[in-house]
Design a protein around this motif. Structure first.
Motif, mmCIF file in Angstrom:
data_model
loop_
_atom_site.group_PDB
_atom_site.id
_atom_site.type_symbol
_atom_site.label_atom_id
_atom_site.label_comp_id
_atom_site.label_asym_id
_atom_site.label_seq_id
_atom_site.Cartn_x
_atom_site.Cartn_y
_atom_site.Cartn_z
ATOM 1 N N GLN A 186 -7.038 -10.447 9.023
ATOM 2 C CA GLN A 186 -7.384 -9.749 8.287
ATOM 3 C C GLN A 186 -7.155 -8.485 8.883
ATOM 4 O OE1 GLN A 186 -9.546 -10.352 5.717
ATOM 5 N NE2 GLN A 186 -8.445 -13.069 5.842
ATOM 6 N N LYS A 187 -6.856 -7.799 10.173
ATOM 7 C CA LYS A 187 -6.430 -6.933 10.966
ATOM 8 C C LYS A 187 -4.948 -6.225 10.871
ATOM 9 C CE LYS A 187 -9.525 -8.907 13.480
ATOM 10 N NZ LYS A 187 -9.484 -10.003 13.314
ATOM 11 N N ILE A 188 -4.373 -6.269 9.753
ATOM 12 C CA ILE A 188 -2.886 -5.618 9.651
ATOM 13 C C ILE A 188 -2.610 -5.608 8.369
ATOM 14 C CG2 ILE A 188 -1.201 -8.248 10.190
ATOM 15 C CD1 ILE A 188 0.071 -5.578 12.578
ATOM 16 N N HIS A 189 -1.760 -4.578 8.972
ATOM 17 C CA HIS A 189 -1.336 -4.570 6.692
ATOM 18 C C HIS A 189 -0.301 -5.813 6.488
ATOM 19 C CE1 HIS A 189 0.210 -3.198 2.548
ATOM 20 N NE2 HIS A 189 -0.236 -1.845 3.130
ATOM 21 N N PRO A 190 -0.500 -6.563 5.697
ATOM 22 C CA PRO A 190 0.019 -8.113 5.189
ATOM 23 C C PRO A 190 1.443 -8.165 4.450
ATOM 24 C CG PRO A 190 -1.736 -8.020 3.807
ATOM 25 C CD PRO A 190 -1.846 -6.650 4.981
ATOM 26 N N SER A 191 2.040 -5.946 3.857
ATOM 27 C CA SER A 191 3.263 -6.350 4.550
ATOM 28 C C SER A 191 3.951 -5.996 5.319
ATOM 29 C CB SER A 191 3.266 -5.357 2.985
ATOM 30 O OG SER A 191 2.906 -5.436 1.773
ATOM 31 N N GLY A 192 3.187 -4.576 6.178
ATOM 32 C CA GLY A 192 3.797 -4.742 7.718
ATOM 33 C C GLY A 192 3.798 -5.223 8.478
ATOM 34 N N PHE A 193 3.220 -6.223 8.711
ATOM 35 C CA PHE A 193 3.259 -7.658 9.250
ATOM 36 C C PHE A 193 4.816 -8.546 9.172
ATOM 37 C CE2 PHE A 193 0.874 -11.979 9.853
ATOM 38 C CZ PHE A 193 0.713 -11.347 11.429
ATOM 39 N N ARG A 194 4.853 -8.205 8.193
ATOM 40 C CA ARG A 194 6.495 -9.216 7.039
ATOM 41 C C ARG A 194 7.538 -8.594 7.294
ATOM 42 N NH1 ARG A 194 1.712 -10.776 5.566
ATOM 43 N NH2 ARG A 194 0.739 -13.390 5.540
ATOM 44 N N ILE A 195 7.192 -6.854 7.474
ATOM 45 C CA ILE A 195 8.798 -7.284 7.328
ATOM 46 C C ILE A 195 10.372 -7.401 8.485
ATOM 47 C CG2 ILE A 195 9.973 -4.240 8.230
ATOM 48 C CD1 ILE A 195 7.905 -2.892 7.503
ATOM 49 N N GLY A 196 11.054 -7.528 7.887
ATOM 50 C CA GLY A 196 12.413 -8.580 8.344
ATOM 51 C C GLY A 196 12.122 -10.022 8.353
ATOM 52 N N ILE A 197 10.975 -10.534 8.170
ATOM 53 C CA ILE A 197 10.269 -11.449 7.765
ATOM 54 C C ILE A 197 10.512 -12.071 5.953
ATOM 55 C CG2 ILE A 197 9.223 -13.754 8.179
ATOM 56 C CD1 ILE A 197 8.262 -12.574 10.424
ATOM 57 N N THR A 198 9.721 -11.548 5.198
ATOM 58 C CA THR A 198 9.950 -12.081 3.879
ATOM 59 C C THR A 198 10.371 -10.591 3.199
ATOM 60 O OG1 THR A 198 7.660 -11.934 4.054
ATOM 61 C CG2 THR A 198 8.268 -13.675 3.798
ATOM 62 N N GLU A 199 9.439 -9.409 3.738
ATOM 63 C CA GLU A 199 9.662 -8.185 3.241
ATOM 64 C C GLU A 199 10.437 -6.945 3.910
ATOM 65 O OE1 GLU A 199 7.374 -6.386 1.417
ATOM 66 O OE2 GLU A 199 6.379 -8.767 0.533
ATOM 67 N N SER A 200 10.971 -6.298 3.409
ATOM 68 C CA SER A 200 11.730 -5.254 3.753
ATOM 69 C C SER A 200 12.105 -3.825 3.625
ATOM 70 C CB SER A 200 13.141 -5.182 2.689
ATOM 71 O OG SER A 200 12.576 -4.824 1.870
ATOM 72 N N HIS A 201 12.016 -2.430 4.590
ATOM 73 C CA HIS A 201 11.689 -1.246 4.659
ATOM 74 C C HIS A 201 11.196 -0.844 3.348
ATOM 75 C CE1 HIS A 201 11.109 -0.894 8.920
ATOM 76 N NE2 HIS A 201 12.367 -1.936 8.461
ATOM 77 N N LYS A 202 10.704 0.083 2.589
ATOM 78 C CA LYS A 202 10.598 0.976 1.632
ATOM 79 C C LYS A 202 11.438 2.698 1.623
ATOM 80 C CE LYS A 202 7.714 -1.703 -0.728
ATOM 81 N NZ LYS A 202 7.708 -2.584 0.615
ATOM 82 N N SER A 203 12.359 2.368 2.699
ATOM 83 C CA SER A 203 12.992 3.741 3.332
ATOM 84 C C SER A 203 14.294 3.016 3.871
ATOM 85 C CB SER A 203 12.911 4.579 3.338
ATOM 86 O OG SER A 203 11.546 5.604 2.517
ATOM 87 N N TYR A 204 15.909 3.212 2.967
ATOM 88 C CA TYR A 204 17.231 2.574 4.207
ATOM 89 C C TYR A 204 17.603 4.171 4.846
ATOM 90 C CZ TYR A 204 15.901 -1.297 2.562
ATOM 91 O OH TYR A 204 15.374 -2.688 2.179
ATOM 92 N N TRP A 205 17.679 4.635 5.347
ATOM 93 C CA TRP A 205 18.762 5.839 6.430
ATOM 94 C C TRP A 205 18.485 5.569 7.564
ATOM 95 C CZ3 TRP A 205 14.995 9.071 8.428
ATOM 96 C CH2 TRP A 205 14.317 9.072 8.405
ATOM 97 N N PHE A 206 19.248 6.638 8.440
ATOM 98 C CA PHE A 206 19.525 6.514 9.278
ATOM 99 C C PHE A 206 19.608 8.107 10.555
ATOM 100 C CE2 PHE A 206 21.899 7.094 14.103
ATOM 101 C CZ PHE A 206 20.535 6.360 14.785
ATOM 102 N N SER A 207 19.115 9.012 11.035
ATOM 103 C CA SER A 207 18.594 9.905 11.512
ATOM 104 C C SER A 207 18.642 9.682 13.193
ATOM 105 C CB SER A 207 17.766 10.985 10.569
ATOM 106 O OG SER A 207 17.413 11.644 11.247
#
Length: 212
Positions: A3-24
């Protein structure tokens, strides 16, 4: 935690991927972050009726690729198919981007499986002055028709024009917010009604990506 964290950000690298792909490096990092935000804001404000669920940005040297996931690709393409060229030109002109821009359109065949599109549909119903319980019930029915395992809808604000704002939610099925392997699609949007702004949150439990 669920209840305290964004469900997508909580799962990045597990079931979710980043919305931007780049390195700087650190010098250009803030500029690229701001550029990504401006691109997304411009596309969403320009193509409101195109039912865009995701905007992914992929940077390669001197080229910026923008992937648009939409349920109505015809609105973006236009009658003569020159819509992409117009959008590309406007992005370069208004945002002053020097890189080459390539726009890819990916069609969504089942829009009711996307939380943001379902939330926008409920917002449209509320703006037409339909009772919020009826709008939520119809939204849940649309989700069940495409075999969603569980759905939770929460609406906050002056519901049905009530004097005091409140929060109400409805859940059907299983929505495991603390299970990391659960593929939870989350979205938030606003409905601008004559009696104020209503906040709409939707959680869709699609499946479990990592089988144990």
């Amino acid at each position: 935690m669920g209840q305290k964290i964004h469900p997508s950000g909580f799962r990045i690298g597990i079931t979710e991927s980043h919305k931007s792909y780049w390195f700087s490096d650190m010098r250009t990092y803030p500029k690229l972050i701001e550029e990504d935000y401006k691109i997304r804001h411009f596309i969403k404000s320009t193509l409101k009726k195109a039912n865009i669920s995701q905007i992914k940005i992929d940077r390669k040297l001197d080229q910026t690729e923008i992937h648009l996931y939409t349920a109505r690709p015809g609105i973006i393409l236009g009658k003569s198919g020159s819509g992409i060229d117009i959008i590309r030109h406007e992005i370069k002109r208004k945002l002053k981007i020097t890189n080459k821009i390539r726009i890819n359109i990916i069609e969504i065949t089942e829009p009711d499986k996307e939380a943001i599109l379902l939330a926008q549909w409920i917002a449209q119903q509320l703006e037409k002055r339909i009772a919020f319980r009826r709008a939520v019930r119809q939204g849940i029915q649309k989700a069940h028709k495409v075999n969603i395992s569980g759905v939770k809808v929460q609406i906050s604000g002056r519901l049905n024009g009530a004097e005091i704002a409140r929060k109400e939610w409805v859940r059907e099925g299983r929505v495991p917010l603390q299970t990391l392997r659960a593929n939870i699609d989350y979205a938030y949007t606003r409905a601008h009604t004559i009696y104020g702004i209503l906040g709409i949150k939707i959680w869709l439990f699609k499946d479990e990506k990592i089988k144990v």
